[in-house]
Scaffold this active site. Structure first.
Site, PDB file in Angstrom:
ATOM      1  N   GLU A 212       6.952 131.637  51.677  1.00 38.61           N
ATOM      2  CA  GLU A 212       5.694 131.649  50.892  1.00 38.61           C
ATOM      3  C   GLU A 212       5.958 131.274  49.434  1.00 38.61           C
ATOM      4  O   GLU A 212       5.356 131.811  48.512  1.00 38.61           O
ATOM      5  CB  GLU A 212       5.003 133.013  50.998  1.00 38.61           C
ATOM      6  CG  GLU A 212       4.565 133.305  52.422  1.00 38.61           C
ATOM      7  CD  GLU A 212       3.322 134.161  52.503  1.00 38.61           C
ATOM      8  OE1 GLU A 212       2.524 134.183  51.550  1.00 38.61           O
ATOM      9  OE2 GLU A 212       3.143 134.795  53.555  1.00 38.61           O
TER      10      GLU A 212
HETATM   11  C1  LIG Z   1      11.870 132.715  58.686  1.00 37.34           C
HETATM   12  C2  LIG Z   1      11.154 131.600  58.009  1.00 37.34           C
HETATM   13  C3  LIG Z   1       9.824 131.353  58.302  1.00 37.34           C
HETATM   14  C4  LIG Z   1       9.159 130.272  57.713  1.00 37.34           C
HETATM   15  N1  LIG Z   1       7.859 129.991  58.083  1.00 37.34           N
HETATM   16  C5  LIG Z   1       7.282 128.852  57.638  1.00 37.34           C
HETATM   17  C6  LIG Z   1       5.992 128.435  58.143  1.00 37.34           C
HETATM   18  O1  LIG Z   1       5.379 129.121  58.964  1.00 37.34           O
HETATM   19  N2  LIG Z   1       5.496 127.250  57.720  1.00 37.34           N
HETATM   20  C7  LIG Z   1       6.139 126.462  56.818  1.00 37.34           C
HETATM   21  O2  LIG Z   1       5.626 125.408  56.470  1.00 37.34           O
HETATM   22  N3  LIG Z   1       7.352 126.828  56.309  1.00 37.34           N
HETATM   23  C8  LIG Z   1       7.935 127.995  56.703  1.00 37.34           C
HETATM   24  N4  LIG Z   1       9.169 128.363  56.218  1.00 37.34           N
HETATM   25  C9  LIG Z   1       9.838 127.517  55.243  1.00 37.34           C
HETATM   26  C10 LIG Z   1       9.936 128.137  53.862  1.00 37.34           C
HETATM   27  O3  LIG Z   1       8.697 128.095  53.239  1.00 37.34           O
HETATM   28  C11 LIG Z   1      11.039 127.367  53.116  1.00 37.34           C
HETATM   29  O4  LIG Z   1      12.262 127.809  53.651  1.00 37.34           O
HETATM   30  C12 LIG Z   1      10.986 127.564  51.632  1.00 37.34           C
HETATM   31  O5  LIG Z   1       9.869 126.921  51.092  1.00 37.34           O
HETATM   32  C13 LIG Z   1      12.242 127.026  50.938  1.00 37.34           C
HETATM   33  O6  LIG Z   1      12.536 125.739  51.348  1.00 37.34           O
HETATM   34  P1  LIG Z   1      14.016 125.392  51.833  1.00 37.34           P
HETATM   35  O7  LIG Z   1      14.435 126.418  52.824  1.00 37.34           O
HETATM   36  O8  LIG Z   1      14.038 123.979  52.249  1.00 37.34           O
HETATM   37  O9  LIG Z   1      14.920 125.606  50.552  1.00 37.34           O
HETATM   38  P2  LIG Z   1      15.157 124.548  49.367  1.00 37.34           P
HETATM   39  O10 LIG Z   1      13.865 124.031  48.878  1.00 37.34           O
HETATM   40  O11 LIG Z   1      16.177 123.577  49.774  1.00 37.34           O
HETATM   41  O12 LIG Z   1      15.765 125.504  48.255  1.00 37.34           O
HETATM   42  C14 LIG Z   1      17.069 126.072  48.330  1.00 37.34           C
HETATM   43  C15 LIG Z   1      17.286 126.959  47.096  1.00 37.34           C
HETATM   44  O13 LIG Z   1      17.163 126.161  45.910  1.00 37.34           O
HETATM   45  C16 LIG Z   1      16.156 126.693  45.077  1.00 37.34           C
HETATM   46  N5  LIG Z   1      15.453 125.599  44.399  1.00 37.34           N
HETATM   47  C17 LIG Z   1      14.838 124.526  44.952  1.00 37.34           C
HETATM   48  N6  LIG Z   1      14.254 123.767  44.032  1.00 37.34           N
HETATM   49  C18 LIG Z   1      14.496 124.371  42.835  1.00 37.34           C
HETATM   50  C19 LIG Z   1      14.154 124.101  41.479  1.00 37.34           C
HETATM   51  N7  LIG Z   1      13.400 123.047  41.135  1.00 37.34           N
HETATM   52  N8  LIG Z   1      14.569 124.954  40.518  1.00 37.34           N
HETATM   53  C20 LIG Z   1      15.299 126.041  40.834  1.00 37.34           C
HETATM   54  N9  LIG Z   1      15.672 126.368  42.077  1.00 37.34           N
HETATM   55  C21 LIG Z   1      15.265 125.547  43.075  1.00 37.34           C
HETATM   56  C22 LIG Z   1      15.241 127.474  45.993  1.00 37.34           C
HETATM   57  O14 LIG Z   1      14.513 128.459  45.302  1.00 37.34           O
HETATM   58  C23 LIG Z   1      16.237 128.054  46.991  1.00 37.34           C
HETATM   59  O15 LIG Z   1      16.816 129.208  46.471  1.00 37.34           O
HETATM   60  C24 LIG Z   1       9.837 129.462  56.767  1.00 37.34           C
HETATM   61  C25 LIG Z   1      11.168 129.737  56.445  1.00 37.34           C
HETATM   62  C26 LIG Z   1      11.830 130.773  57.051  1.00 37.34           C
HETATM   63  C27 LIG Z   1      13.271 131.009  56.712  1.00 37.34           C
END
Ligand SMILES: Cc1cc2nc3c(=O)[nH]c(=O)nc-3n(C[C@H](O)[C@H](O)[C@H](O)COP(=O)(O)OP(=O)(O)OC[C@H]3O[C@@H](n4cnc5c(N)ncnc54)[C@H](O)[C@@H]3O)c2cc1C
Length: 500
Positions: free
Chosen positions: A373
């Site tokens: 979220e």
């Molecule tokens: C159990 C689970 C359920 C989920 N359910 C859904 C769902 O129902 N629908 C859906 O669409 N998605 C869902 N998600 C996806 C979730 O919203 C994403 O995992 C989340 O938005 C982060 O994206 P990412 O995992 O690709 O991490 P990334 O975007 O790759 O980020 C990795 C790390 O880098 C940090 N980071 C990234 N960009 C920046 C920046 N500009 N400045 C500083 N730090 C940064 C992030 O905060 C994080 O700590 C789910 C994820 C999980 C694990």
């Protein structure tokens, strides 16, 4: 910021709903088994459906309970007792069907909401992709209009989708070609209602996760899925706004969910602390153990105060934009929950580390709150930059660096804002309790003082008189009782928040 009131009728309705839900979670939900088998049994899901929990905010005319945000938050205190169930329900209604609710047209609502409200159909929200997480605007899933102009063909892959293995109805975001006002073709994001029954939809194997193991998280692939043009939510090209509105709308409830979980932990842990003896004394006699209970009580109270203040504002007529407040509740509560679960586990020492007790599960389950979220890093950026918008307009051209790149400064600004909002919520709630002579208002007052004086002021590292000026400005219109006790001049002299 007068603390929101709930009407007598709403309270009665809520009390009637809360009791059976509490009974169900206490007697019929086996969280240990759900976690171990990584699946929610069908009979538990049916029980949730019978209680109406799949349609909490769907209007009654479409077969839902039609509850306000405040009432949704109250039920969230109970559903959070099982993390997997909480996420399953939230993926269905806080994000899965929310797009239809807030941006769908009448025909879409009439067609989809009744079966979603009863849980006959399950919903999912499909935004994240393998290459697009926090940077949601970079999604690559594409929807192409067919030659006859009646359908879009959807192609692409969505990742980490909660309820992804079994959702019947999905809110899917994809790139579409749009022609803008000056005749230029551009790629913009559009939101679609996609039925699994449209064909070309495949789900991967459920992810093997650290926590919320019983919730179903899958990759979903769309291959030439034929979506009728009537299934566009809002305008073609307006999907990014829809996605952000959905996410912004749901985050506030993490505060009451976290508070519900912490209150349960206090119950579970206090019994142990009262009976376990070391050095011939109960654990509960030791100051450092008492400190852990104080941390839990403080956090639960602050989370609750923030969540219900925000929910109350969201329930006001005109659908006010509370996205900033909701983001602050989310960051505060997700991090507070993590600290509190860890402290509760610590009270049990070695036993807390075993699977014989639920603490390790709560710890694993609540870790996700900081990731989905909107990650807390992205939300801190959002909070700081949104909070600075007004000042930003004035400062444009006067400063030489790019604020958006100053992440460590922005983090500090976000933390200041979160703490100020937390203090506003606690002050607002406590001043109301004092004004109307609510039972336990003295206790609330103590929590308020400790929170503002020790936790927030230490964290903020701002001069105390600045904080008290801010508090005075916030509270003065609403709480004569507070003002009688706390005069800013005195506070500045004493350098203390204690209104005694
Ligand atoms: C159990 C689970 C359920 C989920 N359910 C859904 C769902 O129902 N629908 C859906 O669409 N998605 C869902 N998600 C996806 C979730 O919203 C994403 O995992 C989340 O938005 C982060 O994206 P990412 O995992 O690709 O991490 P990334 O975007 O790759 O980020 C990795 C790390 O880098 C940090 N980071 C990234 N960009 C920046 C920046 N500009 N400045 C500083 N730090 C940064 C992030 O905060 C994080 O700590 C789910 C994820 C999980 C694990």
């Amino acid at each position: 910021f007068p603390y929101p009131e709930i009407s007598k009728e709403e309270l009665e309705e809520l009390n009637q709903l809360v009791q059976p839900v509490e009974k169900f979670f206490n007697e019929d939900v086996d969280s240990k088994k759900i976690d171990h088998e990584a699946v929610i049994p069908p009979e538990t899901l049916n029980g949730l459906k019978e209680l109406g929990l799949f349609g909490i905010q769907v209007p009654e005319e479409y077969g839902g309970l039609g509850l306000s945000n405040t009432m949704y938050a109250r039920l969230g205190e109970i559903t959070s007792l099982d993390g997997a169930i909480a996420v399953t329900l939230a993926a269905h209604q806080a994000i899965g069907l929310k797009g239809i609710l807030i941006a769908g047209n009448d025909a879409q609502k009439a067609k989809y909401l009744p079966k979603l409200a009863t849980g006959e159909h399950i919903a999912a929200f499909c935004l994240t992709e393998p290459g697009s997480g926090s940077d949601a605007a970079s999604i690559q899933t594409r929807a192409t209009l067919t030659e006859d102009g009646k359908h879009f063909l959807l192609n692409g892959s969505k990742f980490w989708i909660s309820n992804g293995g079994w959702a019947d109805i999905m809110t899917v975001f994809a790139r579409t070609e749009v022609v803008d006002k000056d005749g230029q073709k551009k790629d913009k994001i559009t939101a679609f209602i996609v039925e699994r029954a449209f064909g070309g939809v495949t789900s991967g194997k459920p992810e093997d996760k650290l926590g919320i193991r019983g919730s179903n998280t899958c990759e979903i692939t769309f291959e030439d899925t034929k979506v009728p043009i009537e299934n566009v939510i809002g305008e073609v090209g307006g999907g990014f706004k829809v996605a952000m509105n959905i996410l912004n709308n749901g985050r506030f409830s993490m505060g009451s969910a976290g508070a519900g979980m912490i209150k349960r932990l206090i119950e579970l842990t206090s019994e142990y602390a009262g009976t376990r003896k070391q050095f011939n004394r109960s654990l509960s006699d030791f100051g450092m153990i008492q400190d852990k209970f104080a941390t839990m009580a403080l956090n639960a109270f602050v989370m609750e105060s923030m969540a219900y203040l925000t929910a109350g504002m969201m329930d006001r007529p005109g659908v006010p934009d509370c996205s900033l407040e909701a983001a602050m509740v989310k960051v505060f509560s997700s991090e507070g929950s993590w600290i509190c679960v860890s402290e509760a586990l610590q009270v049990l020492g070695g036993l807390g580390f075993t699977k014989n007790y639920p603490y390790e599960r709560y710890l694993r389950d609540c870790r996700i709150l900081q990731i989905f979220e909107g990650t807390n890093e992205i939300l801190r950026m959002y909070i700081a930059l949104t909070g600075m918008q007004y000042a930003g307009k004035i400062l444009t051209g006067k400063i030489k660096y790019t604020i958006v790149d100053e992440q460590l400064v922005l983090k500090k600004v976000a933390d200041v804002l979160i703490n100020l909002y937390a203090m506003t919520a606690v002050l607002s709630r406590t001043s109301r309790s004092i004004s109307i002579g609510l039972r336990n208002h003295d206790h609330e007052n103590i929590i308020l003082c400790i929170w503002c004086n020790e936790t927030c002021l230490c964290g903020l590292k701002l001069k105390k008189h600045i904080i008290f000026h801010i508090l005075y400005i916030i509270v003065s219109p609403l709480c004569p009782a507070f003002l009688k006790r706390v005069e800013p001049a005195k506070l500045m002299l004493r350098g203390s928040a204690g209104p005694n």
